[in-house]
Enzyme design. Structure first.
Site, short mmCIF file in Angstrom:
data_model
loop_
_atom_site.label_atom_id
_atom_site.label_comp_id
_atom_site.label_asym_id
_atom_site.label_seq_id
_atom_site.Cartn_x
_atom_site.Cartn_y
_atom_site.Cartn_z
N GLU A 350 0.83 -1.20 0.00
CA GLU A 350 0.00 0.00 0.00
C GLU A 350 0.87 1.25 0.00
O GLU A 350 0.47 2.29 -0.53
CB GLU A 350 -0.94 0.00 1.21
CG GLU A 350 -2.04 1.06 1.11
CD GLU A 350 -3.12 0.90 2.16
OE1 GLU A 350 -4.18 0.32 1.85
OE2 GLU A 350 -2.88 1.35 3.31
N HIS A 381 6.39 -26.91 4.10
CA HIS A 381 5.53 -28.00 3.65
C HIS A 381 4.42 -27.49 2.73
O HIS A 381 3.44 -28.20 2.49
CB HIS A 381 4.93 -28.72 4.86
CG HIS A 381 5.98 -29.34 5.74
ND1 HIS A 381 6.45 -30.62 5.55
CD2 HIS A 381 6.69 -28.83 6.77
CE1 HIS A 381 7.37 -30.88 6.45
NE2 HIS A 381 7.54 -29.81 7.21
N LYS A 503 -13.88 1.64 -3.92
CA LYS A 503 -14.86 2.07 -2.93
C LYS A 503 -16.02 2.81 -3.59
O LYS A 503 -17.19 2.59 -3.27
CB LYS A 503 -14.20 3.02 -1.90
CG LYS A 503 -13.27 2.36 -0.91
CD LYS A 503 -12.77 3.44 0.05
CE LYS A 503 -11.79 2.91 1.04
NZ LYS A 503 -11.29 3.98 1.95
#
Length: 540
Positions: A350, A381, A503
């Site tokens: 960001e 793993h 947004k």
């Protein structure tokens, strides 16, 4: 200023061509690695941390050129401007003074405000921890629910989890961020309305996700017997917009202030960290600040050649802008640091995921790499197969805590052994001849599958013990690394305009999901089809 116009750039390009095919294995060979050893030359300390850069694809000449790059790009000037409170966030006309939140000097900016707010936090945290602050029926607070998103969630969640071993066992801390109701619903199953404190954290107090969850939590309290007049016993707000907090229904006395000169992803040191202070207590919160201050001082005063944030930032640029690395991995070999990679995702991407330079021109070079990670040994793993044998270069930060914070001490040598062995294996690799010997004459076709190219770069950060102070230093190290890279790339790490468009469109789409009629021409055909399917499923 463009990156490739700096005087040092051609020299760095030529140096890259010179060493690009060199193998770390050869640099560590006994014949080449004489005193002072490579590890001795490339291990540096600062702020209570140590960083071993020796398993990176660089030489003394590389570091000298990269430090020259930092100087020519104005890293020191950008650093000093930030600490001085200058407008280093020009697109929003703001300073970036998260360092002032942990400063301990009377001449540091905004110290009176910072001290007053921290004292208010401490009084409140002590009251909750001691049982003096109770719920509406007189029960002690046993649950704290932090509602926020982004910097209002990731930092506090990461720190509370990391410092669980020094947190009070009497209060459980929960974090709710996602607007998906499942996030809040799962917390509601575990808490008691008579013994729960909600901390609503939003800079504007208008954030969609946060306010949706806050309203639902408020309704839940009332539905479960809390009189509306008693909600002040259960809700506090943290915001730079106190009027909106009061408008929501939180008592003015229960409002804690943050400021517009602190960015969300840098804000855990402020009242945004109230959940941290309640969990670990004011004294340990001060230790967290002290650790960050240790790293601030190191960043301000250490020569660039031995400056951990500077070196970490420059090494990242070396791989991103010369080797073409698309991502880098953070692998803390500490379950306590489970949430550090997700915290760093926001901090790095960001901040530096930008295409526009400070002067408004567009960059013609890569900026932020994709940041990702998982604690060791779990990652071994899951995705280490790709790191060892895949064709993609992924630089790695290993983080090792040398002493355990838990009573199961016999586990710790196994954990550390895996961390150090992975860095060695990634560096050394296994040649085809070595693989043939392992495969044996019976299965020569297996040999290619047993080879490891090696030469995979790693940095190992060492922490003696995970304490509030060392954690504070570790977080500040990455904060300052981000600033170093932003200065070199000539971008603004303190805004985040990239979150805005989604947004805006989200509000339009939300309205269309419940509208009586939707104009199909309002959106592209794909989005219109998605809305139509969702409307059908929702019964609209």
């Amino acid at each position: 200023m463009t990156l490739n116009s700096l005087p040092v750039w051609p020299a760095l390009q030529a140096h890259y061509e010179e060493i690009r095919d060199a193998h770390l294995r050869d640099w560590f060979a006994p014949a080449n690695d004489r005193a002072p050893t490579r590890a001795e030359r490339f291990t540096f300390e600062g702020g209570g941390l140590a960083a071993d850069f020796s398993k990176n694809r660089l030489t003394d000449a590389t570091l000298a050129l990269l430090v020259r790059l930092a100087r020519e790009a104005g890293v020191e000037a950008r650093r000093d401007a930030m600490f001085a409170g200058e407008t280093v966030n020009p697109t929003e006309g703001r300073a970036a003074l998260h360092t002032a939140l942990r400063a301990n000097a009377p001449d540091a900016p905004f110290q009176a405000q910072v001290a007053a707010e921290r004292a208010k936090m401490a009084r409140f945290a002590d009251a909750v921890r001691s049982g003096a602050w109770t719920g509406y029926t007189g029960k002690r607070i046993r649950h704290v629910v932090n509602i926020g998103i982004g910097g209002s969630d990731l930092g506090p969640k990461m720190v509370v989890h990391a410092l669980h071993h020094v947190a009070t066992p009497d209060i459980a801390t929960h974090f709710v961020s996602n607007v998906d109701g499942a996030d809040l619903a799962r917390v509601l199953e575990r808490i008691d309305p008579e013994a729960t404190l909600a901390i609503i954290v939003s800079k504007t107090f208008t954030t969609l996700e946060t306010m949706t969850n806050a309203r639902s939590l408020r309704d839940w309290f009332v539905a479960n017997g809390c009189p509306e007049g008693a909600l002040a016993k259960h809700f506090v707000g943290v915001s730079a917009n106190p009027a909106e907090v009061v408008k929501f229904g939180i008592a003015e006395a229960n409002v804690f202030e943050m400021w517009d000169w602190v960015g969300g992803r840098y804000s855990l040191w402020s009242a945004v960290g109230l959940s941290i202070m309640i969990a670990i207590g004011p004294e340990r919160f001060d230790e967290l600040l002290a650790g960050a201050r240790d790293m601030d001082e190191h960043f301000r005063t250490a020569p660039l050649e031995r400056n951990l944030p500077v070196l970490q930032g420059l090494v990242g640029i070396w791989y991103r802008n010369f080797f073409g690395a698309q991502s880098y991995l953070v692998a803390p070999y500490s379950e306590a640091l489970h949430y550090l990679p997700s915290y760093l995702q926001q901090l790095e991407m960001e901040s530096n995921g930008k295409s526009a330079r400070i002067d408004g021109a567009f960059v013609d070079y890569p900026t932020s790499a994709v940041t990702w990670g998982e604690p060791g040994t779990n990652g071994q793993h899951a995705f280490f197969q790709m790191l060892h044998q895949g064709p993609t270069l992924v630089p790695i930060d290993f983080i090792a805590v040398l002493t355990p914070e838990h009573p199961l001490a016999s586990h710790h040598p196994k954990l550390l052994a895996n961390c150090f062995a992975q860095s060695e294996a990634l560096m050394l690799g296994r040649t085809l001849d070595e693989a043939r010997k392992i495969a044996g004459p019976a299965k020569p076709e297996l040999a290619p599958h047993l080879t490891f190219p090696g030469n995979r770069p790693t940095t190992t950060l060492l922490v003696d013990a995970l304490t509030p102070r060392t954690l504070g230093a570790l977080i500040a190290l990455y904060e300052h690394k981000v600033l170093v890279q932003a200065a070199v790339w000539n971008i603004n790490p303190f805004d985040q305009w990239g979150v805005e468009l989604g947004k805006i469109l989200g509000k339009v789409v939300e309205a269309d999901l419940t509208a009586a009629q939707v104009d199909p021409a309002k959106h592209d055909s794909s989005t219109s089809a998605l809305i139509a399917r969702a409307r059908k499923a929702l019964g609209e």
